[in-house]
Design a protein around this motif. Structure first.
Motif, PDB file in Angstrom:
ATOM      1  N   GLU A 210      53.351  56.213 -19.274  1.00  0.00           N
ATOM      2  CA  GLU A 210      54.561  55.405 -19.313  1.00  0.00           C
ATOM      3  C   GLU A 210      55.675  56.050 -18.491  1.00  0.00           C
ATOM      4  N   ASP A 211      56.713  55.282 -18.197  1.00  0.00           N
ATOM      5  CA  ASP A 211      57.916  55.807 -17.566  1.00  0.00           C
ATOM      6  C   ASP A 211      58.751  56.518 -18.625  1.00  0.00           C
ATOM      7  N   ALA A 212      59.657  57.379 -18.176  1.00  0.00           N
ATOM      8  CA  ALA A 212      60.511  58.112 -19.105  1.00  0.00           C
ATOM      9  C   ALA A 212      61.827  58.454 -18.411  1.00  0.00           C
ATOM     10  N   ALA A 213      62.743  59.007 -19.179  1.00  0.00           N
ATOM     11  CA  ALA A 213      64.022  59.463 -18.636  1.00  0.00           C
ATOM     12  C   ALA A 213      64.582  60.494 -19.600  1.00  0.00           C
ATOM     13  N   PHE A 214      65.452  61.342 -19.086  1.00  0.00           N
ATOM     14  CA  PHE A 214      66.179  62.265 -19.958  1.00  0.00           C
ATOM     15  C   PHE A 214      67.563  62.487 -19.383  1.00  0.00           C
ATOM     16  N   GLY A 215      68.500  62.771 -20.275  1.00  0.00           N
ATOM     17  CA  GLY A 215      69.886  62.980 -19.869  1.00  0.00           C
ATOM     18  C   GLY A 215      70.394  64.300 -20.388  1.00  0.00           C
ATOM     19  N   PHE A 216      71.696  64.452 -20.272  1.00  0.00           N
ATOM     20  CA  PHE A 216      72.337  65.713 -20.633  1.00  0.00           C
ATOM     21  C   PHE A 216      73.555  65.437 -21.496  1.00  0.00           C
TER      22      PHE A 216
END
Length: 161
Positions: free
Chosen positions: A80-86
């Motif tokens: 799957e696609d993913a993302a992460f932030g700060f």
């Protein structure tokens, strides 16, 4: 090549206080929100094929980044696609599946880089192992914390299978 690492702040840094404060509390009972946004700040760096994804000058809370990478790693391993932030930043790093590769991009900067999903999963797994080791060696009481247990080495089996 993927380089993903962190370093503890020096004793004179205001970020060192985020570790000292956690040591003064009951580490086993620290709430997730406090671990994510208040305690255990580190410098972090991520370089993918020469592209600076995360600047080594950036400070983040180690638990927040580790939990974010844990979630992103599971999604990538599942295809799957993913993302992460700060914490305290609008930037989001996107991880988009494109055939047999993952395209890494930023919501704020114009670069894009492609990596193999296995290499990304390995980098995330190594980071999580190091984060867990650092957190529990600097603050031994965190071993009993259920939030920290979610980034324990047991998780590594999930992305290596």
């Amino acid at each position: 090549m993927i380089h993903l690492s962190f370093s503890l702040p020096g004793p004179g840094s205001p970020w060192w206080g985020t570790w000292e404060e956690a040591k003064q509390a009951d580490p086993g009972g620290l709430a997730e929100i406090d671990l994510r946004y208040k305690y255990c700040g580190v410098n972090v760096e991520m370089i993918v094929d020469g592209v600076e994804v995360i600047s080594k000058r950036r400070f983040v809370t180690l638990t927040d980044l580790a939990l974010s990478l844990s979630h992103a790693g599971r999604r990538i391993s599942a295809g799957e696609d993913a993302a992460f932030g700060f914490t305290e930043s609008e930037e989001v790093i996107h991880l988009r599946r494109n055939g047999d590769h993952v395209v890494v991009s930023s919501s704020k900067r114009p670069w894009q880089v492609t990596v193999e999903p296995e290499a990304l999963a390995r980098a995330f797994s190594d980071f999580l192992r190091d984060a867990y080791s650092c957190l529990t060696s600097e603050i031994p009481g965190l071993i009993a914390n259920p939030v920290i247990q979610r980034i324990s080495p047991k998780w590594q089996r999930v992305i290596s299978e």
